[in-house]
Design a protein around this motif. Structure first.
Motif, mmCIF file in Angstrom:
data_model
loop_
_atom_site.group_PDB
_atom_site.id
_atom_site.type_symbol
_atom_site.label_atom_id
_atom_site.label_comp_id
_atom_site.label_asym_id
_atom_site.label_seq_id
_atom_site.Cartn_x
_atom_site.Cartn_y
_atom_site.Cartn_z
ATOM 1 N N PHE A 211 0.837 -1.198 0.000
ATOM 2 C CA PHE A 211 0.000 0.000 0.000
ATOM 3 C C PHE A 211 0.875 1.252 0.000
ATOM 4 C CE2 PHE A 211 -3.142 -2.950 1.803
ATOM 5 C CZ PHE A 211 -4.249 -2.610 1.050
ATOM 6 N N TYR A 212 0.397 2.282 -0.673
ATOM 7 C CA TYR A 212 1.075 3.581 -0.612
ATOM 8 C C TYR A 212 0.721 4.261 0.713
ATOM 9 C CZ TYR A 212 2.736 3.456 -5.407
ATOM 10 O OH TYR A 212 3.407 3.144 -6.557
ATOM 11 N N TRP A 213 1.313 5.429 0.921
ATOM 12 C CA TRP A 213 1.121 6.106 2.201
ATOM 13 C C TRP A 213 -0.237 6.780 2.313
ATOM 14 C CZ3 TRP A 213 6.476 8.966 2.148
ATOM 15 C CH2 TRP A 213 7.505 7.991 2.216
ATOM 16 N N GLU A 214 -0.886 7.086 1.200
ATOM 17 C CA GLU A 214 -2.158 7.783 1.252
ATOM 18 C C GLU A 214 -3.246 6.874 1.829
ATOM 19 O OE1 GLU A 214 -0.185 7.591 -1.241
ATOM 20 O OE2 GLU A 214 0.479 9.642 -1.632
ATOM 21 N N GLU A 215 -4.221 7.487 2.475
ATOM 22 C CA GLU A 215 -5.275 6.717 3.139
ATOM 23 C C GLU A 215 -6.107 5.904 2.156
ATOM 24 O OE1 GLU A 215 -5.763 6.209 6.342
ATOM 25 O OE2 GLU A 215 -3.936 7.353 6.702
ATOM 26 N N ASP A 216 -6.343 6.457 0.949
ATOM 27 C CA ASP A 216 -7.213 5.775 0.001
ATOM 28 C C ASP A 216 -6.434 4.993 -1.052
ATOM 29 O OD1 ASP A 216 -6.095 7.914 -1.237
ATOM 30 O OD2 ASP A 216 -7.929 8.578 -2.246
ATOM 31 N N ALA A 217 -5.146 4.748 -0.795
ATOM 32 C CA ALA A 217 -4.319 4.077 -1.791
ATOM 33 C C ALA A 217 -4.685 2.597 -1.912
ATOM 34 C CB ALA A 217 -2.847 4.219 -1.427
ATOM 35 N N LYS A 218 -4.505 2.081 -3.112
ATOM 36 C CA LYS A 218 -4.766 0.675 -3.357
ATOM 37 C C LYS A 218 -3.450 -0.097 -3.329
ATOM 38 C CE LYS A 218 -8.840 1.532 -6.214
ATOM 39 N NZ LYS A 218 -9.462 1.334 -7.552
ATOM 40 N N GLN A 219 -3.587 -1.405 -3.234
ATOM 41 C CA GLN A 219 -2.412 -2.256 -3.187
ATOM 42 C C GLN A 219 -1.842 -2.421 -4.592
ATOM 43 O OE1 GLN A 219 -3.188 -6.024 -1.455
ATOM 44 N NE2 GLN A 219 -1.052 -6.618 -1.299
ATOM 45 N N ARG A 220 -0.581 -2.029 -4.788
ATOM 46 C CA ARG A 220 0.076 -2.194 -6.075
ATOM 47 C C ARG A 220 1.576 -2.004 -5.912
ATOM 48 N NH1 ARG A 220 1.013 2.833 -8.706
ATOM 49 N NH2 ARG A 220 0.039 4.617 -7.695
ATOM 50 N N THR A 221 2.320 -2.272 -6.960
ATOM 51 C CA THR A 221 3.771 -2.127 -6.902
ATOM 52 C C THR A 221 4.172 -0.705 -7.295
ATOM 53 O OG1 THR A 221 4.000 -2.814 -9.205
ATOM 54 C CG2 THR A 221 4.118 -4.541 -7.538
ATOM 55 N N TYR A 222 5.410 -0.348 -6.983
ATOM 56 C CA TYR A 222 5.942 0.928 -7.449
ATOM 57 C C TYR A 222 6.355 0.764 -8.910
ATOM 58 C CZ TYR A 222 6.197 3.252 -2.913
ATOM 59 O OH TYR A 222 5.883 3.861 -1.750
ATOM 60 N N SER A 223 6.049 1.740 -9.740
ATOM 61 C CA SER A 223 6.436 1.688 -11.154
ATOM 62 C C SER A 223 7.904 2.092 -11.295
ATOM 63 C CB SER A 223 5.569 2.643 -11.968
ATOM 64 O OG SER A 223 5.901 3.993 -11.662
ATOM 65 N N PRO A 224 8.553 1.724 -12.412
ATOM 66 C CA PRO A 224 9.922 2.185 -12.657
ATOM 67 C C PRO A 224 10.024 3.712 -12.627
ATOM 68 C CG PRO A 224 9.384 0.412 -14.169
ATOM 69 C CD PRO A 224 8.109 0.777 -13.450
ATOM 70 N N SER A 225 8.975 4.392 -13.091
ATOM 71 C CA SER A 225 8.965 5.858 -13.093
ATOM 72 C C SER A 225 9.022 6.413 -11.676
ATOM 73 C CB SER A 225 7.708 6.359 -13.806
ATOM 74 O OG SER A 225 7.590 7.756 -13.684
ATOM 75 N N GLU A 226 8.236 5.846 -10.786
ATOM 76 C CA GLU A 226 8.204 6.306 -9.394
ATOM 77 C C GLU A 226 9.509 5.969 -8.685
ATOM 78 O OE1 GLU A 226 3.362 5.736 -9.179
ATOM 79 O OE2 GLU A 226 4.706 4.169 -8.450
ATOM 80 N N ALA A 227 10.042 4.785 -8.985
ATOM 81 C CA ALA A 227 11.321 4.388 -8.388
ATOM 82 C C ALA A 227 12.446 5.305 -8.856
ATOM 83 C CB ALA A 227 11.631 2.939 -8.742
ATOM 84 N N LEU A 228 12.389 5.736 -10.123
ATOM 85 C CA LEU A 228 13.423 6.622 -10.649
ATOM 86 C C LEU A 228 13.419 7.966 -9.921
ATOM 87 C CD1 LEU A 228 15.663 7.253 -12.652
ATOM 88 C CD2 LEU A 228 13.926 7.883 -14.331
ATOM 89 N N LEU A 229 12.243 8.468 -9.575
ATOM 90 C CA LEU A 229 12.184 9.715 -8.808
ATOM 91 C C LEU A 229 12.914 9.565 -7.474
ATOM 92 C CD1 LEU A 229 8.528 10.986 -9.399
ATOM 93 C CD2 LEU A 229 10.641 11.985 -10.278
ATOM 94 N N TYR A 230 12.706 8.441 -6.795
ATOM 95 C CA TYR A 230 13.418 8.187 -5.538
ATOM 96 C C TYR A 230 14.929 8.133 -5.781
ATOM 97 C CZ TYR A 230 9.126 6.928 -2.970
ATOM 98 O OH TYR A 230 7.900 6.943 -2.337
ATOM 99 N N ALA A 231 15.331 7.445 -6.861
ATOM 100 C CA ALA A 231 16.758 7.308 -7.162
ATOM 101 C C ALA A 231 17.394 8.669 -7.432
ATOM 102 C CB ALA A 231 16.944 6.386 -8.366
ATOM 103 N N ILE A 232 16.656 9.557 -8.097
ATOM 104 C CA ILE A 232 17.183 10.903 -8.377
ATOM 105 C C ILE A 232 17.330 11.698 -7.086
ATOM 106 C CG2 ILE A 232 16.673 13.109 -9.498
ATOM 107 C CD1 ILE A 232 15.197 11.463 -11.677
ATOM 108 N N VAL A 233 16.299 11.680 -6.264
ATOM 109 C CA VAL A 233 16.328 12.446 -5.014
ATOM 110 C C VAL A 233 17.521 12.049 -4.158
ATOM 111 C CG1 VAL A 233 15.140 12.837 -2.820
ATOM 112 C CG2 VAL A 233 13.859 12.924 -4.960
ATOM 113 N N HIS A 234 17.794 10.734 -4.077
ATOM 114 C CA HIS A 234 18.851 10.242 -3.184
ATOM 115 C C HIS A 234 20.162 9.948 -3.922
ATOM 116 C CE1 HIS A 234 16.062 10.201 0.094
ATOM 117 N NE2 HIS A 234 15.241 9.404 -0.543
ATOM 118 N N ASP A 235 20.251 10.369 -5.186
ATOM 119 C CA ASP A 235 21.469 10.213 -5.977
ATOM 120 C C ASP A 235 21.968 8.771 -6.003
ATOM 121 O OD1 ASP A 235 23.389 11.202 -7.685
ATOM 122 O OD2 ASP A 235 24.765 11.834 -6.110
#
Length: 280
Positions: A37-61
């Protein structure tokens, strides 16, 4: 059910934390593809997409993870992330994020991948979120943050110096505004200005009339010669004309390596490049 939801949210946080801690790529991929589940209250169960993971990778270098995602999932990695990450579908959040956090290595890799995908021909010139970034392109943002290296990298890869944000401001206007408003970081501001001029055969920008009306003030900021050139009173210097022609011949998809190979003295190459723009 509530306990299970809390557990999934905790797992979601662990993925973010693992990217932050620069864990191995194989471990991050195992975590990314785990349904949670994501952090939002109404989030559904799913995986992180490569796009979302890339944002994390950029933020943390996390360069190895960013390079893996861009190489393994080229199309998916640069797709728009979910609405919880970004709200404007016409923007380029990964490029903007790389500029904002000064991730030059990842920025260069994103640009290389974008050149390989026909659907991303206008990627470098997409305006940012209307609500948060006022329609600024990544080049606007690089000028605003005085990232001279990013300015040169974006321009060399085809970003337009004539692009306008929602207020009609070009990247040149952004730099001029910075020079007018503060005497801090003048060197970085002038480097951004010089890099822009290398790729601007036409002087079209919103503040041109202001430069003409307030000549005395702007002469102190820019110098008489540069002011005369920007306002159309004098032609471009021969060196600037020559450099524009040279840079116009370099294939964008091979920039900045093509700039490295130019058979001219390093001292004549764009200032932000000298010993600092090369990327792996």
């Amino acid at each position: 059910m509530e306990d299970e939801r809390k557990q999934h949210k905790f797992i979601s946080f662990l993925f973010y934390q693992a990217v932050r801690d620069l864990k191995p790529v194989w471990m991050l991929e195992d975590m990314r593809t785990m349904e949670t589940f994501y952090w939002e209250e109404d989030a559904k169960q799913r995986t992180y997409s490569p796009s979302e993971a890339l944002l994390y990778a950029i933020v943390h270098d996390h360069r190895p993870y960013a390079h893996y995602l861009l190489s393994r999932f080229s199309d998916e990695a640069l797709e728009m992330p979910g609405e919880s990450f970004y709200c404007c579908p016409s923007s380029a959040p990964h490029l903007a994020m790389a500029v904002r956090y000064d991730r030059r290595d990842i920025l260069a890799h994103i640009l290389q991948v974008a050149h390989q995908l026909p659907g991303l021909r206008s990627y470098m010139n997409r305006g940012g979120c209307f609500h948060l970034e006022d329609g600024k392109t990544p080049l606007h943002l690089a000028c605003e943050l005085l990232r001279a290296d990013a300015v040169m990298l974006l321009l060399g890869n085809g970003a337009s110096p004539q692009a306008e944000d929602h207020n009609g401001m070009t990247p040149l206007d952004v730099v001029l505004q910075q020079l007018r408003d503060s005497k801090a970081n003048v060197g970085a501001k002038k480097s951004c200005l010089e890099n822009l001029l290398m790729f601007m055969p036409e002087m079209r920008f919103k503040m041109k009339s202001a430069l003409q009306k307030e000549r005395q003030c702007w002469s102190k900021v820019l110098g008489e010669d540069k002011l005369n050139y920007l306002t159309g009173r004098e032609p471009a210097p021969l060196f600037l004309i020559a450099m524009r022609r040279i840079l116009a011949q370099l294939p964008p998809e091979q920039f900045p390596s093509s700039l490295d190979k130019l058979p001219i003295p390093a001292a004549l190459k764009p200032r932000a490049h000298r010993g600092r723009l090369s990327v792996a």
